[in-house]
Motif scaffolding. Structure first.
Motif, short mmCIF file in Angstrom:
data_model
loop_
_atom_site.label_atom_id
_atom_site.label_comp_id
_atom_site.label_asym_id
_atom_site.label_seq_id
_atom_site.Cartn_x
_atom_site.Cartn_y
_atom_site.Cartn_z
N MET A 231 -43.51 -45.10 -14.77
CA MET A 231 -42.54 -44.06 -14.57
C MET A 231 -41.15 -44.70 -14.53
N LYS A 232 -40.21 -44.09 -15.21
CA LYS A 232 -38.83 -44.58 -15.19
C LYS A 232 -38.01 -43.70 -14.25
N ILE A 233 -37.20 -44.33 -13.44
CA ILE A 233 -36.33 -43.62 -12.51
C ILE A 233 -34.91 -44.11 -12.70
N VAL A 234 -34.00 -43.19 -12.85
CA VAL A 234 -32.59 -43.54 -12.98
C VAL A 234 -32.03 -43.73 -11.57
N TYR A 235 -31.38 -44.86 -11.34
CA TYR A 235 -30.89 -45.20 -10.02
C TYR A 235 -29.92 -44.15 -9.47
N SER A 236 -29.04 -43.62 -10.32
CA SER A 236 -28.08 -42.61 -9.86
C SER A 236 -28.82 -41.35 -9.39
N TRP A 237 -29.94 -41.02 -10.03
CA TRP A 237 -30.76 -39.88 -9.60
C TRP A 237 -31.37 -40.17 -8.24
N LEU A 238 -31.87 -41.37 -8.06
CA LEU A 238 -32.46 -41.76 -6.78
C LEU A 238 -31.42 -41.68 -5.67
N LYS A 239 -30.18 -42.10 -5.97
CA LYS A 239 -29.10 -42.06 -4.97
C LYS A 239 -28.77 -40.63 -4.53
N GLU A 240 -29.04 -39.63 -5.39
CA GLU A 240 -28.82 -38.24 -4.99
C GLU A 240 -29.75 -37.86 -3.84
#
Length: 90
Positions: free
Chosen positions: A1-10
């Protein structure tokens, strides 16, 4: 699974930097295959949010009002343009 760091920070505003996050995930038994940095957007490309869509009678294009830090109007033939939609990185 790929996760975008900026999305995680939300969802986790206090999330550590990506390198430290990799260590923490490994400590939980979650393997990280790789960390990739995204390239910045090309110069001259602007991202925005669709505020309004107006059909133009007899035309295949629509007039869009976009928020790109200021309101602008553009013509678009994009069939999926709807208010509230946005693309790209803010």
């Amino acid at each position: 699974m790929k996760i975008v760091y900026s999305w995680l920070k939300e969802f986790l505003p206090d999330a550590p930097k990506s390198e430290r996050l990799e260590e923490l995930l490994a400590g939980l038994g979650l393997e990280t295959e790789s960390i990739s940095k995204l390239a910045p957007p090309p110069s001259g490309v602007v991202f925005g949010r669709v505020l309004q869509v107006e059909a133009l009678e007899g035309k295949e294009v629509r007039r869009l009002v976009l928020d790109i830090g200021r309101e602008v109007q553009v013509l678009s033939a994009a069939p999926n343009a709807r208010p509230g939609r946005s693309r790209g990185r803010p």
